[in-house]
Every structure is written in structure tokens, then in C-alpha cells.
Design a protein around this motif. Structure first.
Motif, PDB file in Angstrom:
ATOM      1  N   UNK A  16       0.825  -1.206   0.000  1.00  0.00           N
ATOM      2  CA  UNK A  16       0.000   0.000   0.000  1.00  0.00           C
ATOM      3  C   UNK A  16       0.862   1.259   0.000  1.00  0.00           C
ATOM      4  N   UNK A  18       3.817   1.580  -1.038  1.00  0.00           N
ATOM      5  CA  UNK A  18       4.440   1.727  -2.341  1.00  0.00           C
ATOM      6  C   UNK A  18       3.461   2.337  -3.340  1.00  0.00           C
ATOM      7  N   UNK A  19       2.237   1.840  -3.324  1.00  0.00           N
ATOM      8  CA  UNK A  19       1.218   2.371  -4.234  1.00  0.00           C
ATOM      9  C   UNK A  19       0.956   3.840  -3.959  1.00  0.00           C
ATOM     10  N   UNK A  20       0.859   4.155  -2.667  1.00  0.00           N
ATOM     11  CA  UNK A  20       0.611   5.547  -2.298  1.00  0.00           C
ATOM     12  C   UNK A  20       1.737   6.440  -2.803  1.00  0.00           C
ATOM     13  N   UNK A  22       3.605   5.923  -5.329  1.00  0.00           N
ATOM     14  CA  UNK A  22       3.439   6.061  -6.780  1.00  0.00           C
ATOM     15  C   UNK A  22       2.445   7.165  -7.122  1.00  0.00           C
TER      16      UNK A  22
ATOM     17  N   UNK B  32       4.414  -6.074  -7.343  1.00  0.00           N
ATOM     18  CA  UNK B  32       4.080  -4.660  -7.501  1.00  0.00           C
ATOM     19  C   UNK B  32       3.481  -4.393  -8.873  1.00  0.00           C
ATOM     20  N   UNK B 107      -4.290   5.040   2.224  1.00  0.00           N
ATOM     21  CA  UNK B 107      -3.754   3.718   2.509  1.00  0.00           C
ATOM     22  C   UNK B 107      -4.871   2.723   2.784  1.00  0.00           C
ATOM     23  N   UNK B 110      -6.414   1.679  -0.447  1.00  0.00           N
ATOM     24  CA  UNK B 110      -5.546   0.798  -1.223  1.00  0.00           C
ATOM     25  C   UNK B 110      -5.575  -0.596  -0.627  1.00  0.00           C
ATOM     26  N   UNK B 111      -5.513  -0.655   0.686  1.00  0.00           N
ATOM     27  CA  UNK B 111      -5.539  -1.967   1.334  1.00  0.00           C
ATOM     28  C   UNK B 111      -6.839  -2.685   1.046  1.00  0.00           C
ATOM     29  N   UNK B 114      -6.532  -4.230  -2.246  1.00  0.00           N
ATOM     30  CA  UNK B 114      -5.681  -5.411  -2.269  1.00  0.00           C
ATOM     31  C   UNK B 114      -6.450  -6.630  -1.761  1.00  0.00           C
TER      32      UNK B 114
END
Lengths: 179, 119
Positions: A16, A18-20, A22, B32, B107, B110-111, B114
């Protein structure tokens, strides 16, 4: 599937983050690009420019305040936007329609006062409508010349809507003669 | 015809084996990269980016970054600035000054993604 929750969470956290990162980098790049564009195109009133403008305006103000350059009395001798200079007093001479005397244009108003208004002699005079019309035409012709000028330039693009004066038509037709 | 075929077969037998490295790297996407692809394909990346952009504008972060750029540009001269310089200028300060609440919100989303994508 006995994947320990901790492992999963930490892995997820790492991914997460890492994505953030980006996403944030992408947004930063957008901002940098936009600021760069604004800077290069001079769209932003840069402080630099403002200081420069302030400097120029103070310079101009000094120039204006300089007595050798201008002032009420000399303002007529300053060059106007057409590059013409005018004397302080208008010196065109013509005939007064009332008393038929040669009058200087700059002295016409005070003359009219005496000629038409205040004096006993003025009230005794009768109005000369004939000469008045003559003078109006004489003074009006330079005006119509300008009018036909401006009409001719616009007539190139527009159909002449019965504009007055033969001069206008000439110019208008010349404009339509395009190969 | 058969003889030729045998010759070809022998040639292929004698040829040194293709090293493994040739085939695998093309198929071996990092986790990734897989996530990135899933994010983009589902449209979630765009939504997240818009959400982040909106939050950063609301909290004034974007204005701070633009002010930094303007100050830098003023000192350098407006025609001497490159995009790279601006990026390098903003990145460290930008990353450090994102409000915690904004970061937490993103975050979390995003989590959630996932998890929903079963990664």
C-alpha cells in the motif's frame, strides 16, 4: 491456507505504501509540469515582473513630474498618439457666423460670448441661418472624410449598407476586387 | 526427406539448451507490477489518484508546492527552470508534508483494494 495474518498485513502495508508513493509521485510530477509551464509562459505575475513593473512605473512618474517635459501649459506641445503636435491655442482662422469677422479658433468661445450673449449690440443682431449652414458644412467635411475612411476599411469585410458618400463606395468596391 | 528430418533432430539435440533466463523474466512480473496492472485495469488507480488530488488541494498542500515552485523560479529566473529541477525540489518536501489523515485515508482504500483483489 494458514498464512499468518501478520505477514499478510505487513505485506499489504508495504504494498500500500508503495502504491501511495506512486500516486503521490504522479501528482507531484503534474504540479511540477504545471508550474514549469506557468513559469515559461510568464502566466504567473512573478514577483520579479512586479518589481520590474514598479520600477518602470516610478520611472514614468518621474518623467511626467519633470517640469521640462510636461505640465498644464506645455501639454499641448507633447506629441499625441498620431504623432502630431498641437499649439497651445488652436490657431485655425475662420469667419464667425454671427458677426462675419475673422476669428481664431482658440478665441472663438470668448468671442461668441461677446458676439451673441452679453452685449446690447449682440442682441440687436439677427441670426444669419444661411452663413451658419455654410460654416457647418465647411467644418463638417473633414469629419465626413474620416467617416468614409473608417467605412472603407470595414467595408472590405462587410456589405456596404447604403453608407453615405461616393468615396465610401469606391473604397468598398476596391476591397471586393479580390482575385 | 526422413534423413533430413533426422539431421535436424540431431542438430537440435546437440544444440546447447536454451538458458532458462530467456523465458522466465518475461513472465515473471513482480507483485508490484501485478498490483499496478490490476489497479489500472479496474479503474481504481484513476479514482485513487483523483481522491488524493482532491484531498491535497483541500488541505492547501498543492498551494504550498506551487509556492515553492514560484519562489524557486523567481530566484532562478523564469526561463532557466526545468521540470526536473521542480520535481526534485518538491518531492522531498511534498512527501514529508502530506497530512496524516489524507495518507491514512488513501492507505486504507488501497488496502481494501488489495483484499478485494485477493492479493
Amino acid at each position: 491456507m494458514s498464512v499468518p495474518n501478520d505477514d499478510n498485513t505487513s505485506r499489504h502495508s508495504q504494498l500500500s505504501s508503495h502504491c501511495f508513493g506512486d500516486l503521490l509521485d504522479s501528482i507531484i510530477a503534474d504540479i511540477a509540469s504545471e508550474c514549469h509551464r506557468i513559469a515559461r509562459l510568464g502566466l504567473d505575475r512573478n514577483l520579479e515582473d512586479e518589481e520590474e513593473e514598479l520600477r518602470l512605473s516610478t520611472q514614468a512618474r518621474v518623467r511626467v513630474a519633470d517640469p521640462s517635459n510636461s505640465g498644464e501649459t506645455n501639454s499641448k506641445y507633447v506629441v499625441d498618439i498620431f504623432g502630431q503636435t498641437h499649439p497651445a491655442v488652436a490657431n485655425e482662422i475662420f469667419d464667425c457666423m454671427n458677426c462675419k469677422r475673422s476669428i481664431m479658433a482658440g478665441r472663438f468661445a470668448p468671442h461668441l460670448e461677446k458676439c451673441m450673449g452679453k452685449g446690447r449690440k449682440a442682441r440687436l443682431k439677427s441670426t444669419r441661418s444661411g452663413t451658419a449652414a455654410q460654416n457647418r458644412q465647411a467644418r463638417g467635411s473633414p469629419v465626413s472624410a474620416y467617416a468614409s475612411y473608417s467605412n472603407s476599411t470595414t467595408n472590405v469585410n462587410r456589405v456596404a449598407n447604403g453608407t453615405p458618400g461616393p468615396a465610401a463606395d469606391e473604397y468598398g468596391e476596391g476591397g471586393f476586387d479580390e482575385p | 526427406m526422413g534423413l533430413k528430418f533426422l539431421k535436424i533432430m540431431r542438430a537440435s539435440i546437440n544444440r546447447p539448451p536454451t538458458p532458462d533466463g530467456d523465458e522466465d523474466p518475461q513472465q515473471e512480473l513482480t507483485l508490484q507490477e501485478i498490483i499496478n496492472i490490476k489497479l489500472i485495469e479496474s479503474g481504481e488507480k484513476e479514482k485513487l489518484k483523483e481522491l488524493l488530488r482532491e484531498r491535497l488541494i483541500e488541505c492547501g498542500w498543492r498551494d504550498e508546492m506551487k509556492a515553492l515552485c514560484r519562489a524557486f523560479t523567481k530566484n532562478k529566473g523564469r526561463n532557466n527552470v526545468t521540470v526536473d529541477e521542480l520535481v526534485h525540489l518538491i518531492t522531498p518536501k511534498g512527501r514529508a508534508s502530506v497530512p496524516d489523515s489524507v495518507k491514512a485515508e488513501l492507505l486504507q482504500r488501497i488496502r481494501a483494494f488489495l483484499v478485494s483483489a485477493a492479493i
